[in-house]
Design a protein around this motif. Structure first.
Motif, PDB file in Angstrom:
ATOM      1  N   GLN A  82       0.834  -1.202   0.000  1.00  0.00           N
ATOM      2  CA  GLN A  82       0.000   0.000   0.000  1.00  0.00           C
ATOM      3  C   GLN A  82       0.870   1.253   0.000  1.00  0.00           C
ATOM      4  O   GLN A  82       0.622   2.199  -0.751  1.00  0.00           O
ATOM      5  CB  GLN A  82      -0.905  -0.049   1.238  1.00  0.00           C
ATOM      6  N   PHE A  83       1.890   1.267   0.818  1.00  0.00           N
ATOM      7  CA  PHE A  83       2.814   2.401   0.898  1.00  0.00           C
ATOM      8  C   PHE A  83       3.487   2.653  -0.448  1.00  0.00           C
ATOM      9  O   PHE A  83       3.551   3.798  -0.925  1.00  0.00           O
ATOM     10  CB  PHE A  83       3.860   2.136   1.986  1.00  0.00           C
ATOM     11  N   LEU A  84       3.984   1.598  -1.068  1.00  0.00           N
ATOM     12  CA  LEU A  84       4.672   1.768  -2.351  1.00  0.00           C
ATOM     13  C   LEU A  84       3.724   2.268  -3.436  1.00  0.00           C
ATOM     14  O   LEU A  84       4.124   3.082  -4.282  1.00  0.00           O
ATOM     15  CB  LEU A  84       5.357   0.468  -2.772  1.00  0.00           C
ATOM     16  N   ASP A 115       1.712   4.779   9.992  1.00  0.00           N
ATOM     17  CA  ASP A 115       1.214   6.126  10.309  1.00  0.00           C
ATOM     18  C   ASP A 115       1.131   6.977   9.048  1.00  0.00           C
ATOM     19  O   ASP A 115       0.160   7.718   8.843  1.00  0.00           O
ATOM     20  CB  ASP A 115       2.132   6.818  11.324  1.00  0.00           C
ATOM     21  N   LEU A 116       2.157   6.877   8.211  1.00  0.00           N
ATOM     22  CA  LEU A 116       2.196   7.663   6.979  1.00  0.00           C
ATOM     23  C   LEU A 116       1.093   7.227   6.014  1.00  0.00           C
ATOM     24  O   LEU A 116       0.405   8.069   5.411  1.00  0.00           O
ATOM     25  CB  LEU A 116       3.572   7.541   6.326  1.00  0.00           C
ATOM     26  N   VAL A 117       0.891   5.925   5.882  1.00  0.00           N
ATOM     27  CA  VAL A 117      -0.181   5.418   5.028  1.00  0.00           C
ATOM     28  C   VAL A 117      -1.524   5.923   5.545  1.00  0.00           C
ATOM     29  O   VAL A 117      -2.367   6.383   4.772  1.00  0.00           O
ATOM     30  CB  VAL A 117      -0.148   3.872   4.952  1.00  0.00           C
ATOM     31  N   GLN A 118      -1.718   5.863   6.843  1.00  0.00           N
ATOM     32  CA  GLN A 118      -2.966   6.360   7.432  1.00  0.00           C
ATOM     33  C   GLN A 118      -3.155   7.843   7.131  1.00  0.00           C
ATOM     34  O   GLN A 118      -4.253   8.272   6.774  1.00  0.00           O
ATOM     35  CB  GLN A 118      -2.968   6.128   8.942  1.00  0.00           C
ATOM     36  N   TYR A 119      -2.095   8.625   7.233  1.00  0.00           N
ATOM     37  CA  TYR A 119      -2.141  10.056   6.933  1.00  0.00           C
ATOM     38  C   TYR A 119      -2.637  10.291   5.502  1.00  0.00           C
ATOM     39  O   TYR A 119      -3.501  11.137   5.261  1.00  0.00           O
ATOM     40  CB  TYR A 119      -0.749  10.664   7.137  1.00  0.00           C
ATOM     41  N   PHE A 120      -2.103   9.547   4.560  1.00  0.00           N
ATOM     42  CA  PHE A 120      -2.511   9.707   3.166  1.00  0.00           C
ATOM     43  C   PHE A 120      -3.921   9.176   2.932  1.00  0.00           C
ATOM     44  O   PHE A 120      -4.696   9.770   2.178  1.00  0.00           O
ATOM     45  CB  PHE A 120      -1.517   9.017   2.221  1.00  0.00           C
TER      46      PHE A 120
END
Length: 139
Positions: A82-84, A115-120
């Motif tokens: 998901q992040f990528l 956390d970053l994925v959630q932010y996006f």
């Protein structure tokens, strides 16, 4: 602590048992592209380390410890995919990239990526803004 190879087996066994209700040595060998004899050796080691219970010719079952880790490993893999995608990695590179990095990140780093994925994910406009920055940098 399990080795990266042990993690791959636990993750695959977890996926197989979730999909089919069981995992046989032959299924594991096929999904990991390894010889059944290699699977048997690893399964015996995982049994010794109490991640699963293995009975020769009868199959195997993950212990509570093995299920917990298997679920966490699958979640880690999905999160990294998901992040990528969010950061714009080409789809054909994602699986290989995840396989290349998943064993080399600490759980703390995985949590921060989460956390970053959630932010996006909380605001899709943020993903669009990131894509715009990438487009601007590529021109």
């Amino acid at each position: 602590m399990p080795t990266p190879s042990m993690e791959d087996y636990i993750e695959q066994i977890y996926l197989l048992t979730e999909q089919k209700g069981y995992a046989r040595v032959s299924d594991i060998a096929e999904s990991l592209s390894v010889h059944p004899s290699s699977v048997t050796k690893m399964v015996q080691k995982l049994d010794k380390d109490e991640f699963l219970i293995y009975e020769k010719y009868r199959g195997l079952v993950l212990t509570a410890k093995g299920k917990k880790l298997g679920k966490r490993l699958v979640e880690r893999h999905e999160l990294l995919e998901q992040f990528l995608r969010i950061i714009g990695v080409k789809e054909e590179n994602i699986y290989g990239d995840v396989e290349g990095i998943e064993h080399h990140l600490s759980w703390n780093s995985i949590d921060r990526i989460g956390d970053l994925v959630q932010y996006f994910e909380e605001n899709k406009q943020r993903v669009e803004e990131l894509k715009q920055v990438q487009d601007d940098n590529n021109n």
